[in-house]
Write a protein that holds these residues in place. Structure first.
Motif, PDB file in Angstrom:
ATOM      1  N   ALA A   1     -66.168  -2.100  -1.385  1.00  0.00           N
ATOM      2  CA  ALA A   1     -65.639  -2.835  -0.230  1.00  0.00           C
ATOM      3  C   ALA A   1     -66.619  -2.797   0.945  1.00  0.00           C
ATOM      4  O   ALA A   1     -66.802  -3.801   1.636  1.00  0.00           O
ATOM      5  CB  ALA A   1     -64.284  -2.266   0.183  1.00  0.00           C
TER       6      ALA A   1
ATOM      7  N   VAL B   1     -69.415  -5.268   0.115  1.00  0.00           N
ATOM      8  CA  VAL B   1     -68.948  -6.649   0.282  1.00  0.00           C
ATOM      9  C   VAL B   1     -68.817  -6.969   1.770  1.00  0.00           C
ATOM     10  O   VAL B   1     -69.226  -8.035   2.224  1.00  0.00           O
ATOM     11  CB  VAL B   1     -67.602  -6.873  -0.444  1.00  0.00           C
ATOM     12  N   THR B   2     -68.282  -6.049   2.532  1.00  0.00           N
ATOM     13  CA  THR B   2     -68.068  -6.261   3.963  1.00  0.00           C
ATOM     14  C   THR B   2     -69.382  -6.388   4.724  1.00  0.00           C
ATOM     15  O   THR B   2     -69.570  -7.334   5.492  1.00  0.00           O
ATOM     16  CB  THR B   2     -67.259  -5.085   4.559  1.00  0.00           C
TER      17      THR B   2
ATOM     18  N   TYR C   1     -69.830 -10.312   3.821  1.00  0.00           N
ATOM     19  CA  TYR C   1     -68.727 -11.263   3.720  1.00  0.00           C
ATOM     20  C   TYR C   1     -67.618 -10.998   4.729  1.00  0.00           C
ATOM     21  O   TYR C   1     -66.556 -11.603   4.652  1.00  0.00           O
ATOM     22  CB  TYR C   1     -68.164 -11.255   2.288  1.00  0.00           C
ATOM     23  N   SER C   2     -67.867 -10.139   5.694  1.00  0.00           N
ATOM     24  CA  SER C   2     -66.831  -9.817   6.682  1.00  0.00           C
ATOM     25  C   SER C   2     -66.439 -11.031   7.515  1.00  0.00           C
ATOM     26  O   SER C   2     -65.320 -11.093   8.021  1.00  0.00           O
ATOM     27  CB  SER C   2     -67.292  -8.684   7.595  1.00  0.00           C
TER      28      SER C   2
ATOM     29  N   LEU D   1     -64.345 -13.392   4.473  1.00  0.00           N
ATOM     30  CA  LEU D   1     -63.199 -12.866   3.742  1.00  0.00           C
ATOM     31  C   LEU D   1     -62.379 -11.941   4.634  1.00  0.00           C
ATOM     32  O   LEU D   1     -62.931 -11.226   5.458  1.00  0.00           O
ATOM     33  CB  LEU D   1     -63.666 -12.078   2.506  1.00  0.00           C
TER      34      LEU D   1
ATOM     35  N   GLU E   1     -58.732  -9.713   1.181  1.00  0.00           N
ATOM     36  CA  GLU E   1     -59.534 -10.381   0.161  1.00  0.00           C
ATOM     37  C   GLU E   1     -60.686  -9.494  -0.302  1.00  0.00           C
ATOM     38  O   GLU E   1     -61.006  -9.448  -1.495  1.00  0.00           O
ATOM     39  CB  GLU E   1     -60.069 -11.712   0.686  1.00  0.00           C
ATOM     40  N   ILE E   2     -61.284  -8.777   0.625  1.00  0.00           N
ATOM     41  CA  ILE E   2     -62.358  -7.841   0.274  1.00  0.00           C
ATOM     42  C   ILE E   2     -61.809  -6.746  -0.624  1.00  0.00           C
ATOM     43  O   ILE E   2     -62.430  -6.380  -1.630  1.00  0.00           O
ATOM     44  CB  ILE E   2     -63.027  -7.264   1.540  1.00  0.00           C
ATOM     45  N   GLN E   3     -60.635  -6.240  -0.309  1.00  0.00           N
ATOM     46  CA  GLN E   3     -59.999  -5.213  -1.147  1.00  0.00           C
ATOM     47  C   GLN E   3     -59.705  -5.779  -2.537  1.00  0.00           C
ATOM     48  O   GLN E   3     -59.972  -5.130  -3.546  1.00  0.00           O
ATOM     49  CB  GLN E   3     -58.709  -4.709  -0.484  1.00  0.00           C
TER      50      GLN E   3
ATOM     51  N   SER F   1     -62.886  -6.210  -4.530  1.00  0.00           N
ATOM     52  CA  SER F   1     -63.433  -4.886  -4.849  1.00  0.00           C
ATOM     53  C   SER F   1     -62.688  -4.264  -6.022  1.00  0.00           C
ATOM     54  O   SER F   1     -63.307  -3.695  -6.932  1.00  0.00           O
ATOM     55  CB  SER F   1     -63.361  -3.972  -3.632  1.00  0.00           C
TER      56      SER F   1
END
Length: 113
Positions: free
Chosen positions: A74, A77-78, A87-88, A91, A95-97, A100
């Protein structure tokens, strides 16, 4: 009396913090797969990596790169890292969770459905 009131308020606050966390099993895996197919599959088809082979999403690579937990995935991704975009801004935290959880589950299943 003040100490008891303060202790009660603190207990309620901690209790609220614990029960307000979204459990991992409550994340919709279909939603994670959908997010992955839209935002990630272009560079990571079936967990591979078309940009940098060693930075794939297979469990062995995730472990080697110390990105083999939900929190670490996560965070990546963030915030992104090197060639990986953040992607913070695209998303939501939910959505990130979800993506992940999907990535970790796929990695644990060797990217076979």
């Amino acid at each position: 009396m003040l100490n008891k009131l303060l202790l009660l308020a603190l207990s309620i606050l901690i209790g609220f913090m614990i029960i307000s966390q979204v459990p991992v099993w409550a994340v919709d895996l279909n939603h994670g797969e959908e997010i992955f197919s839209i935002h990630c599959a272009g560079c990571h088809p079936n967990g591979s990596n078309i940009i940098r082979r060693g930075k794939n999403l297979k469990l062995k690579a995730l472990q080697k790169n110390k990105v083999d937990s939900l929190e670490a995935i996560a965070a990546l991704v963030t915030n992104g890292k090197n060639n990986m975009s953040a992607y913070s801004d695209r998303l939501t935290p939910e959505e990130i969770q979800a993506v992940s959880v999907y990535v970790l589950e796929q990695a644990q299943n060797n990217w076979t459905k």
